[in-house]
Design an enzyme around this catalytic site. Structure first.
Site, PDB file in Angstrom:
ATOM      1  N   CYS A 171      -0.741   0.263   7.727  1.00  0.00           N
ATOM      2  CA  CYS A 171      -1.171   0.762   6.420  1.00  0.00           C
ATOM      3  C   CYS A 171      -2.541   1.422   6.483  1.00  0.00           C
ATOM      4  O   CYS A 171      -2.842   2.309   5.685  1.00  0.00           O
ATOM      5  CB  CYS A 171      -1.176  -0.375   5.405  1.00  0.00           C
TER       6      CYS A 171
ATOM      7  N   ARG B 212      11.768 -23.156  -7.605  1.00  0.00           N
ATOM      8  CA  ARG B 212      12.703 -22.790  -6.540  1.00  0.00           C
ATOM      9  C   ARG B 212      12.613 -21.295  -6.203  1.00  0.00           C
ATOM     10  O   ARG B 212      12.788 -20.903  -5.052  1.00  0.00           O
ATOM     11  CB  ARG B 212      14.131 -23.129  -6.958  1.00  0.00           C
TER      12      ARG B 212
ATOM     13  N   THR C 139      20.754 -38.101  -1.266  1.00  0.00           N
ATOM     14  CA  THR C 139      20.812 -37.299  -2.488  1.00  0.00           C
ATOM     15  C   THR C 139      22.098 -36.485  -2.532  1.00  0.00           C
ATOM     16  O   THR C 139      22.760 -36.377  -3.570  1.00  0.00           O
ATOM     17  CB  THR C 139      19.588 -36.372  -2.577  1.00  0.00           C
TER      18      THR C 139
ATOM     19  N   GLU D  28       0.819  -1.202   0.000  1.00  0.00           N
ATOM     20  CA  GLU D  28       0.000   0.000   0.000  1.00  0.00           C
ATOM     21  C   GLU D  28       0.858   1.261   0.000  1.00  0.00           C
ATOM     22  O   GLU D  28       0.580   2.221  -0.726  1.00  0.00           O
ATOM     23  CB  GLU D  28      -0.918   0.021   1.238  1.00  0.00           C
TER      24      GLU D  28
END
Length: 274
Positions: free
Chosen positions: A90, A190, A202, A53
């Site tokens: 805001c 990603r 992994t 805003e």
């Protein structure tokens, strides 16, 4: 398409620019309109920086002057905040700017803000409309809402698999199971998250970098955290990119047996999605 829907769709385009960049805050966009003309737009760029805003107000003031912005409508993808945190509320900024109409997509599920904006704004004589493009906005805000409602981050499961059910190529064949197009999609994925989690196996076999490698997707943000889940950290290869590259300080190793606790610890490093 109604005028409100049209302008809210533009605000949503602004909000999408912040996906993966604003944690622990939500990605939010805003557009200011008067007499059918856009005066300014903005998006929340990072926690601690001005909210959408105020970004939109700053652009509108710079282009048109504060007096001209009075009596305009602002479209916001999330209920405007009403409390003072690292940035001022805001709602007060909108009141001070003389905004006459506030249209927002969905209610904030942060209990500090939820449902409070309407009372502040209407007490100041501002018309308030909510629910415009709510479903689109809530999809964009799923990670933020998940954290607020459950204390756990939003988790996306990503895997590549061949038609015969395998997740790696046979020995002697190309390392790639997927196409270039699919790997480009992974880079985009990603860029929308705060962390990437993987297994110790992994890391041992593939030595992945788990980074965003497309410059325009990385612009203005840090690399995602890399979280390695393993019960045998001593056997991880010390020369793996996760431990040697420029983002090695953003690699976290966690034991395998307590995944829920690992996800909660991710919140402490401002991870809302992984």
């Amino acid at each position: 398409m109604s005028n409100d829907t049209h302008w809210m769709q533009i605000a949503l385009e602004e909000a999408r620019k912040g996906v993966g960049r604003t944690a622990p805050n939500p990605p939010v966009g805003a557009v200011i309109v008067k007499d059918g003309n856009m005066l300014g737009k903005g998006w929340h760029r990072a926690a601690g920086l001005p909210h959408a805003e105020r970004e939109a107000l700053a652009e509108a003031f710079q282009k048109h002057g504060k007096e001209f912005v009075r009596d305009s409508t602002i479209y916001i993808t999330l209920e405007p905040c009403s409390t003072h945190g690292r940035t001022p509320p805001c709602t007060q900024g909108l009141i001070d700017a003389g905004i006459s109409r506030v249209v927002y997509a969905c209610v904030d599920r942060n209990p500090d803000h939820s449902g409070r904006a309407d009372a502040f704004l209407t007490a100041a004589g501002i018309e308030v409309v909510s629910g415009i493009c709510r479903d689109d906005a809530e999809r964009l805000l799923r990670p933020f809402f998940k954290v607020r409602e459950t204390g756990m981050p939003w988790v996306i499961w990503k895997t590549a698999m061949s038609l015969d059910g395998r997740i790696t190529r046979p020995a002697g064949e190309s390392q790639w199971l997927t196409s270039e197009l699919a790997r480009a999609d992974v880079q985009k994925l990603r860029s929308t998250v705060d962390a990437i989690i993987t297994s110790g196996e992994t890391v041992r076999y593939d030595k992945p970098a788990l980074t965003i490698r497309v410059p325009e997707l990385l612009e203005g943000r840090e690399q995602p955290w890399r979280v390695v889940v393993t019960d045998y950290p001593e056997s991880l290869p010390h020369d793996a990119p996760l431990f040697t590259d420029e983002s090695k300080g953003r690699t976290l190793i966690r034991p395998r047996e307590n995944l829920p606790q690992t996800l909660k610890i991710c919140l402490e490093i401002k991870v809302c999605s992984l």
